[in-house]
Design an enzyme around this catalytic site. Structure first.
Site, PDB file in Angstrom:
ATOM      1  N   LYS A  77      38.796  40.030  25.615  1.00 35.53           N
ATOM      2  CA  LYS A  77      38.852  41.315  25.917  1.00 35.53           C
ATOM      3  C   LYS A  77      38.930  42.354  24.768  1.00 35.53           C
ATOM      4  CE  LYS A  77      41.132  40.766  30.344  1.00 35.53           C
ATOM      5  NZ  LYS A  77      39.943  41.429  31.119  1.00 35.53           N
ATOM      6  N   ARG A 103      39.501  33.895  39.192  1.00 33.88           N
ATOM      7  CA  ARG A 103      38.683  33.316  40.323  1.00 33.88           C
ATOM      8  C   ARG A 103      38.652  31.789  40.229  1.00 33.88           C
ATOM      9  NH1 ARG A 103      33.424  37.014  39.406  1.00 33.88           N
ATOM     10  NH2 ARG A 103      35.170  38.191  38.572  1.00 33.88           N
TER      11      ARG A 103
HETATM   12  N1  BES Z   1      42.463  40.259  34.944  1.00 32.80           N
HETATM   13  C1  BES Z   1      41.287  40.792  35.069  1.00 32.80           C
HETATM   14  C2  BES Z   1      40.997  41.901  35.815  1.00 32.80           C
HETATM   15  C3  BES Z   1      41.721  43.031  35.523  1.00 32.80           C
HETATM   16  C4  BES Z   1      40.834  44.021  34.643  1.00 32.80           C
HETATM   17  C5  BES Z   1      42.692  43.537  35.879  1.00 32.80           C
HETATM   18  C6  BES Z   1      41.622  45.327  34.416  1.00 32.80           C
HETATM   19  C7  BES Z   1      43.371  44.739  35.890  1.00 32.80           C
HETATM   20  C8  BES Z   1      42.874  45.767  35.055  1.00 32.80           C
HETATM   21  C9  BES Z   1      40.054  39.684  35.371  1.00 32.80           C
HETATM   22  O1  BES Z   1      40.540  38.330  34.951  1.00 32.80           O
HETATM   23  C10 BES Z   1      38.801  39.821  34.468  1.00 32.80           C
HETATM   24  O2  BES Z   1      38.915  39.960  33.307  1.00 32.80           O
HETATM   25  N2  BES Z   1      37.921  40.339  35.207  1.00 32.80           N
HETATM   26  C11 BES Z   1      36.526  40.678  34.735  1.00 32.80           C
HETATM   27  C12 BES Z   1      35.531  40.031  35.530  1.00 32.80           C
HETATM   28  C13 BES Z   1      34.124  40.142  34.575  1.00 32.80           C
HETATM   29  C14 BES Z   1      34.130  39.320  33.322  1.00 32.80           C
HETATM   30  C15 BES Z   1      33.137  39.516  35.682  1.00 32.80           C
HETATM   31  C16 BES Z   1      36.416  42.125  34.749  1.00 32.80           C
HETATM   32  O3  BES Z   1      36.952  42.655  35.770  1.00 32.80           O
HETATM   33  O4  BES Z   1      36.105  42.696  33.987  1.00 32.80           O
HETATM   34 MN    MN Z   2      40.123  37.982  32.874  1.00 29.26          MN
END
Ligand code: BES
Ligand code: MN
Ligand code: ZN
Length: 494
Positions: free
Chosen positions: A272, A346
């Site tokens: 990230k 997921r």
């Molecule tokens: N934990 C994150 C989702 C999230 C992001 C929660 C910001 C709260 C605030 C999750 O694991 C994630 O990173 N999801 C990605 C999925 C994508 C790579 C398909 C997302 O939402 O960007």
């Molecule tokens: Mn994630």
């Protein structure tokens, strides 16, 4: 944690109370009632004078401070707004305002004229007590300078009020606070092992509960390749935590509550960006919801069978971490292409859902997860996104949502969306088309792991932290979202 942990009732009339401060509620356009007038007389007309001078008309949240006598030292009159618009959720936020006001006055105990806040109705009494408790919530565990001012600890509610409803509100408030605490701890303290220990502690104290913890080392052998893939990059040991609660008849199938417990989500190899990465300590808020409900159930003992299940690990980069392109096999035998290691929640849930579904044959499954940033784009932080495969179960969730004021909004899992996660090299892939319907792609992915069992998925990425309103929400940190909703849901079922 909360400071207010003690709520008692009294049948004494207002004029016979002894208290640091007494709170009285008045609706818009209403006058003091007869007992309040009697109190005003005893206090030499100080209430009516302040009402007059301040031109008080009961406007919602308007607060008037009046000084009393040696027995009742202060009276605070609180505007409740129009009686037509008064609801359990308004009562909940008025309750929290009262505790905050008592803290400003630096008193450790105070009294409430219960009937003036509508607490004769049991659901109002419960909501108000939840508010009183949550209004005293703060997370100061890591501040070395301790505040010395007295904090609200004890409240006496006068009138013909059901003590049981107040107690239930207190227990639910404490359970929400427990979920908030777990979430607010940083990832270097709150590890998967920490969650396992807390779950064990609650379960061990209750004869109807049994806790089993599976180690990350066992995942591969157990066939949980998706969860194992995520856990590979972390040195901190991963855990799957299962608590069985047998409160109902033996013949009754359980309801399963499943939580995403990513104690830190760096994104893994699909790292990230730095801004707000610290907030990814909150990526275990789904598991905190499950544990908040666990705590409430351990005290309120509803007559229903429940499986509590948590998949917990960190998602870290490193030479052992899984790579984009890796293919893993989940517990139900489906193969998954990991296109983005940041879509890890997921993967973890896939195995926990499939495990719970196969081994417990639940009547219904609800999962809670901070699963997608996309749900924030769709709904902001006012509502959780919900998706599912069964209208009846979805209706039950929506009903509990309406009762508790914890908003949810349904997104569709139409079959047209299912093709978005079809895999090129494996059965499915862990993301859909970039930027399109991200929350739904995650939903249709999870759907692959519950067969035909009635199931609802709640994406709490927008609601688990961030909302500052209504006033019972915390000023900083986690909200303990959906603990109240789920308890209501369970109670409607028992
Ligand atoms: N934990 C994150 C989702 C999230 C992001 C929660 C910001 C709260 C605030 C999750 O694991 C994630 O990173 N999801 C990605 C999925 C994508 C790579 C398909 C997302 O939402 O960007
Ligand atoms: Mn994630
Ligand atoms: Zn995540």
């Amino acid at each position: 944690m909360v400071s207010l942990t003690d709520i008692k009732t009294t049948k004494k009339t207002l004029t016979n109370l002894e208290t640091e401060v007494l709170f009285i509620g008045i609706h818009k356009g209403k006058q003091l009632n007869s007992t309040e007038k009697a109190l005003d007389n005893v206090l030499g007309g100080s209430l009516s004078r302040v009402i007059d001078v301040e031109k008080f008309n009961g406007k919602e949240k308007k607060e008037l401070l009046c000084y009393g006598n040696d027995e009742i030292k202060r009276v605070v009159i609180i505007g409740l707004g129009e009686s037509k618009k008064y609801s359990t959720d308004v009562a909940r936020s008025i309750g929290s305002n009262i505790t905050r006001y008592a803290n400003l006055l630096m008193v450790s105990n105070f009294s409430v004229a219960g009937e003036s806040f509508g607490l004769k109705k049991n659901n109002y009494a419960q909501a108000f007590a939840e508010g009183l408790t949550l209004g005293s919530y703060e997370f100061n565990n890591y501040k070395t300078k301790k505040e010395e001012d007295p904090k609200a600890e004890f409240v006496l509610v006068s009138g013909n009020i059901n003590k049981k409803s107040l107690d239930k509100g207190l227990i639910i408030g404490l359970s929400v606070a427990f979920a908030r605490d777990l979430s607010n701890h940083p990832a270097n303290i709150l590890t998967p092992s920490y969650l396992a220990k807390e779950s064990k502690q609650i379960a061990d104290a209750h004869p109807a509960m049994e806790c089993t913890v599976f180690d990350g080392k066992e995942f591969k052998k157990m066939g949980m390749g998706a969860f194992h893939g995520v856990a590979m990059g972390a040195t901190e040991p991963a855990k799957m935590i299962i608590v069985e609660y047998n409160g109902g008849a033996k013949s009754q199938k359980p309801v399963a509550l499943v939580g995403k417990g990513l104690t830190f989500d760096s994104g893994g190899i699909s790292l990230k960006p730095p801004p707000k990465m610290d907030e990814m300590k909150f990526d275990m808020c789904g598991s905190a919801t499950v544990m908040g409900v666990l705590r409430a159930v351990s005290e309120l003992k509803p007559k229903i069978n429940i499986i509590f299940a948590i998949g917990s690990t960190e998602n870290m980069p490193g030479s052992n971490a899984q790579r984009p392109g890796d293919i893993v096999t989940a517990y139900n035998g489906k193969t998954i292409e990991v296109l983005n290691t940041d879509a890890e929640g997921r993967l973890v849930l896939a195995d926990v859902l499939a495990y719970v579904n196969k081994n417990y044959e639940p009547e219904a499954i609800i999962d809670f997860a901070t699963l997608t940033g996309a749900v924030l784009v769709a709904l902001g932080n006012r509502a959780s996104g919900v998706m599912g495969n069964n209208d009846k179960l979805m209706k039950e969730v929506k009903k509990a949502s309406e009762t508790t004021g914890e908003k949810v909004w349904e997104l569709p899992l139409w079959k047209e969306y299912c093709s978005s996660i079809k895999g090129k090299y494996a059965d499915i892939q862990n993301m859909g088309e970039a930027r399109l319907a991200g929350t739904i792609s995650a939903g249709v992915f999870l759907k692959e792991f519950v067969d035909d069992t009635p199931w609802v998925h709640m994406d709490i990425a927008g609601t688990a932290w961030g909302p500052k309103e209504p006033s019972y929400q915390p000023k900083v940190g986690a909200t303990g979202v959906a603990v109240r909703l789920v308890y209501q849901f369970l109670e409607n079922r028992k």
